[in-house]
Design a protein around this motif. Structure first.
Motif, PDB file in Angstrom:
ATOM      1  N   LEU A  26     -16.008 -23.445   5.507  1.00  0.00           N
ATOM      2  CA  LEU A  26     -15.249 -22.465   6.278  1.00  0.00           C
ATOM      3  C   LEU A  26     -14.015 -21.964   5.536  1.00  0.00           C
ATOM      4  O   LEU A  26     -13.608 -20.812   5.707  1.00  0.00           O
ATOM      5  CB  LEU A  26     -14.836 -23.064   7.628  1.00  0.00           C
ATOM      6  CG  LEU A  26     -15.955 -23.292   8.649  1.00  0.00           C
ATOM      7  CD1 LEU A  26     -15.397 -23.937   9.907  1.00  0.00           C
ATOM      8  CD2 LEU A  26     -16.637 -21.964   9.003  1.00  0.00           C
ATOM      9  N   ILE A  27     -13.392 -22.819   4.730  1.00  0.00           N
ATOM     10  CA  ILE A  27     -12.205 -22.388   3.994  1.00  0.00           C
ATOM     11  C   ILE A  27     -12.548 -21.928   2.574  1.00  0.00           C
ATOM     12  O   ILE A  27     -11.675 -21.735   1.737  1.00  0.00           O
ATOM     13  CB  ILE A  27     -11.128 -23.497   3.935  1.00  0.00           C
ATOM     14  CG1 ILE A  27     -11.629 -24.696   3.132  1.00  0.00           C
ATOM     15  CG2 ILE A  27     -10.705 -23.907   5.337  1.00  0.00           C
ATOM     16  CD1 ILE A  27     -10.553 -25.750   2.906  1.00  0.00           C
ATOM     17  N   ASN A  28     -13.860 -21.758   2.326  1.00  0.00           N
ATOM     18  CA  ASN A  28     -14.339 -21.217   1.058  1.00  0.00           C
ATOM     19  C   ASN A  28     -13.980 -22.091  -0.134  1.00  0.00           C
ATOM     20  O   ASN A  28     -13.511 -21.617  -1.166  1.00  0.00           O
ATOM     21  CB  ASN A  28     -13.794 -19.793   0.837  1.00  0.00           C
ATOM     22  CG  ASN A  28     -14.588 -19.021  -0.206  1.00  0.00           C
ATOM     23  OD1 ASN A  28     -15.780 -19.261  -0.386  1.00  0.00           O
ATOM     24  ND2 ASN A  28     -13.929 -18.111  -0.895  1.00  0.00           N
ATOM     25  N   GLU A  29     -14.210 -23.402   0.040  1.00  0.00           N
ATOM     26  CA  GLU A  29     -14.008 -24.351  -1.044  1.00  0.00           C
ATOM     27  C   GLU A  29     -15.323 -25.083  -1.314  1.00  0.00           C
ATOM     28  O   GLU A  29     -16.148 -25.241  -0.417  1.00  0.00           O
ATOM     29  CB  GLU A  29     -12.935 -25.381  -0.664  1.00  0.00           C
ATOM     30  CG  GLU A  29     -11.527 -24.822  -0.548  1.00  0.00           C
ATOM     31  CD  GLU A  29     -10.876 -24.594  -1.904  1.00  0.00           C
ATOM     32  OE1 GLU A  29     -11.417 -25.087  -2.915  1.00  0.00           O
ATOM     33  OE2 GLU A  29      -9.828 -23.929  -1.944  1.00  0.00           O
ATOM     34  N   GLU A  30     -15.496 -25.541  -2.549  1.00  0.00           N
ATOM     35  CA  GLU A  30     -16.656 -26.373  -2.843  1.00  0.00           C
ATOM     36  C   GLU A  30     -16.517 -27.676  -2.069  1.00  0.00           C
ATOM     37  O   GLU A  30     -15.479 -28.341  -2.162  1.00  0.00           O
ATOM     38  CB  GLU A  30     -16.723 -26.668  -4.342  1.00  0.00           C
ATOM     39  CG  GLU A  30     -17.906 -27.530  -4.738  1.00  0.00           C
ATOM     40  CD  GLU A  30     -17.897 -27.895  -6.222  1.00  0.00           C
ATOM     41  OE1 GLU A  30     -18.837 -28.573  -6.662  1.00  0.00           O
ATOM     42  OE2 GLU A  30     -16.931 -27.509  -6.923  1.00  0.00           O
TER      43      GLU A  30
END
Length: 210
Positions: free
Chosen positions: A138-142
């Motif tokens: 959701l927070i666009n992190e791996e």
């Protein structure tokens, strides 16, 4: 596990995981609703999947206090955001606490449903780690689970220690403590000594020809 004690563990774990998720959302400058949503899925994601796999009603649908606890976590981060966002270790601390508590709950609940211990270890790992996967997406992190950081293996280590404690005849509270402490210890040691799993690399080269 005593039902009241299990609920307390889940609520404390929810608070810790929600703070870790909302803290990361704050660093990404999400609005309050977005941060709440991230904190909520971080806290209930793993337990929800566990309960679905166990053919049980998801825990948060029976007791709405988990939604309130996430709101409290949001207020906490709003008030102390300038300190929490600046301190990198705050995420690690709250995430590790939530991870340890949820592994304990996941293992215990699975055993209560009559499944063998290897299933309980898998469910403990799911309970502790799936919420963080959803959070990172959701927070666009791996997702942290897929990096070299020791995360899921800490859950497995906690489950194994719980199993060994039962085999040695320890009581429930002792086993829960050993399990939770083992998860925390593995994560702390992994950070201190830079433990990690080797990355899977593709060393083959397949140049595209016209």
């Amino acid at each position: 596990m005593n039902t009241t004690f299990a609920t307390i563990l889940e609520i404390v774990g929810t608070l810790a995981f929600a703070i870790s998720g909302i803290r990361l959302a704050a660093a990404k400058q999400f609005d309050w609703f977005g941060a709440y949503a991230v904190g909520l899925v971080t806290a209930i994601g793993g337990g929800t999947l566990r309960d679905v796999l166990l053919n049980a009603t998801p825990f948060w649908m029976i007791n709405g206090s988990y939604l309130t606890v996430t709101a409290i976590a949001l207020i906490f981060v709003i008030i102390f955001k300038q300190y929490l966002v600046k301190l990198e270790n705050t995420f690690f601390i709250f995430d590790t606490i939530g991870l340890a508590l949820f592994v304990v709950v996941g293992v215990e609940k699975t055993l209560m449903f009559g499944f063998p211990f290897w299933v309980a270890i898998v469910m403990g790992t799911i309970t502790g780690s799936v919420g963080s996967i959803i959070r990172d997406i959701l927070i666009n992190e791996e997702p942290l689970l897929f990096r070299k950081d020791i995360y899921a293996l800490a859950c497995v280590a906690g489950g194994i220690m719980f199993y060994l404690g039962e085999k040695m005849g320890f009581n429930s509270i002792t086993n829960q403590s050993i399990c939770g402490i083992s998860v925390v210890a593995v994560r702390l040691l992994a950070v201190k000594f830079h433990w990690s799993l080797p990355a899977l690399k593709d060393d083959t080269t397949n140049p595209i020809k016209d």
